[in-house]
Design a protein around this motif. Structure first.
Motif, mmCIF file in Angstrom:
data_model
loop_
_atom_site.group_PDB
_atom_site.id
_atom_site.type_symbol
_atom_site.label_atom_id
_atom_site.label_comp_id
_atom_site.label_asym_id
_atom_site.label_seq_id
_atom_site.Cartn_x
_atom_site.Cartn_y
_atom_site.Cartn_z
ATOM 1 N N ARG A 81 -2.639 1.161 -2.302
ATOM 2 C CA ARG A 81 -1.867 1.764 -1.200
ATOM 3 C C ARG A 81 -0.414 1.992 -1.612
ATOM 4 N N ARG A 82 0.176 1.016 -2.298
ATOM 5 C CA ARG A 82 1.566 1.164 -2.751
ATOM 6 C C ARG A 82 1.695 2.338 -3.714
ATOM 7 N N TRP A 83 0.730 2.497 -4.621
ATOM 8 C CA TRP A 83 0.767 3.619 -5.556
ATOM 9 C C TRP A 83 0.672 4.949 -4.815
ATOM 10 N N ALA A 141 3.917 5.545 -2.959
ATOM 11 C CA ALA A 141 4.996 5.885 -3.886
ATOM 12 C C ALA A 141 4.792 7.255 -4.530
ATOM 13 N N GLY A 142 3.631 7.870 -4.273
ATOM 14 C CA GLY A 142 3.366 9.192 -4.838
ATOM 15 C C GLY A 142 2.845 9.176 -6.264
ATOM 16 N N ARG A 143 2.478 7.995 -6.766
ATOM 17 C CA ARG A 143 1.935 7.931 -8.134
ATOM 18 C C ARG A 143 0.578 8.603 -8.212
ATOM 19 N N VAL A 144 -0.170 8.535 -7.126
ATOM 20 C CA VAL A 144 -1.435 9.259 -7.015
ATOM 21 C C VAL A 144 -1.479 9.819 -5.599
ATOM 22 N N VAL A 145 -1.917 11.064 -5.471
ATOM 23 C CA VAL A 145 -1.885 11.747 -4.182
ATOM 24 C C VAL A 145 -3.231 11.593 -3.473
ATOM 25 N N ALA A 146 -3.171 11.101 -2.260
ATOM 26 C CA ALA A 146 -4.370 10.955 -1.433
ATOM 27 C C ALA A 146 -4.390 12.060 -0.385
ATOM 28 N N GLU A 147 -5.578 12.338 0.100
ATOM 29 C CA GLU A 147 -5.766 13.297 1.178
ATOM 30 C C GLU A 147 -6.347 12.538 2.359
ATOM 31 N N ARG A 148 -6.552 13.211 3.456
ATOM 32 C CA ARG A 148 -7.191 12.601 4.632
ATOM 33 C C ARG A 148 -8.564 13.228 4.820
ATOM 34 N N ASP A 149 -9.562 12.374 5.114
ATOM 35 C CA ASP A 149 -10.885 12.921 5.414
ATOM 36 C C ASP A 149 -10.955 13.283 6.894
ATOM 37 N N GLU A 150 -12.105 13.705 7.342
ATOM 38 C CA GLU A 150 -12.248 14.154 8.731
ATOM 39 C C GLU A 150 -12.045 13.034 9.748
ATOM 40 N N HIS A 151 -12.042 11.792 9.281
ATOM 41 C CA HIS A 151 -11.814 10.646 10.172
ATOM 42 C C HIS A 151 -10.395 10.112 10.050
ATOM 43 N N GLY A 152 -9.578 10.756 9.248
ATOM 44 C CA GLY A 152 -8.199 10.325 9.069
ATOM 45 C C GLY A 152 -8.003 9.265 8.002
#
Length: 138
Positions: free
Chosen positions: A28-30, A33-44
């Motif tokens: 979560r910290r990574w 911090a933008g070290r790895v970019v996550a997206e949101r699924d249809e459930h958020g």
């Protein structure tokens, strides 16, 4: 997650953390911090597409190069960890290293184990060069 436009092989934060051998909090910290970019699924829920996670894993796996340490090597598979067991024989030694979630076992000469002072608790890196590697898919 099988709908059109969904990222292939998406991983939730906890799944990604388990694959990388870190805690979900670290993952979560990574992401935060933008070290790895996550997206949101249809459930958020935050998800990381498989290809993006693979690229990040490659980045994390880059050790300080052996060349920078004055030890150039053709081996690319380096697993830093901690020695968990050493069984000394007359000529050979069996050395176990826990490298993140992975247990690596090696047979080396007793002389090498003694020279490297390999004892439980010592930091060590398993350096693997192999022409025979089997891969299993889960």
């Amino acid at each position: 997650m099988g709908h059109p436009g969904a990222p292939a092989n998406p991983y939730r934060i906890g799944e990604a953390a388990a694959l990388l051998g870190v805690s979900a909090d670290t993952m979560r910290r990574w992401v935060d911090a933008g070290r790895v970019v996550a997206e949101r699924d249809e459930h958020g829920h935050r998800i990381i597409p498989g290809a993006r996670l693979a690229a990040f894993a490659r980045e994390l796996a880059r050790p300080e190069t052996a060349a920078a340490e004055g030890r150039p090597s053709s081996a690319r598979n380096r697993f830093p960890g901690i020695v968990t067991a050493v069984m000394l024989g007359d000529v050979a030694a069996q050395v176990e290293i826990q490298a993140g979630p992975f247990r690596v076992v090696s047979l080396i000469s007793r002389e090498s184990a003694e020279e490297l002072e390999l004892v439980p608790g010592a930091p060590a890196t398993a350096v693997i060069k192999s022409t025979n590697v089997m891969i299993e898919r889960r």
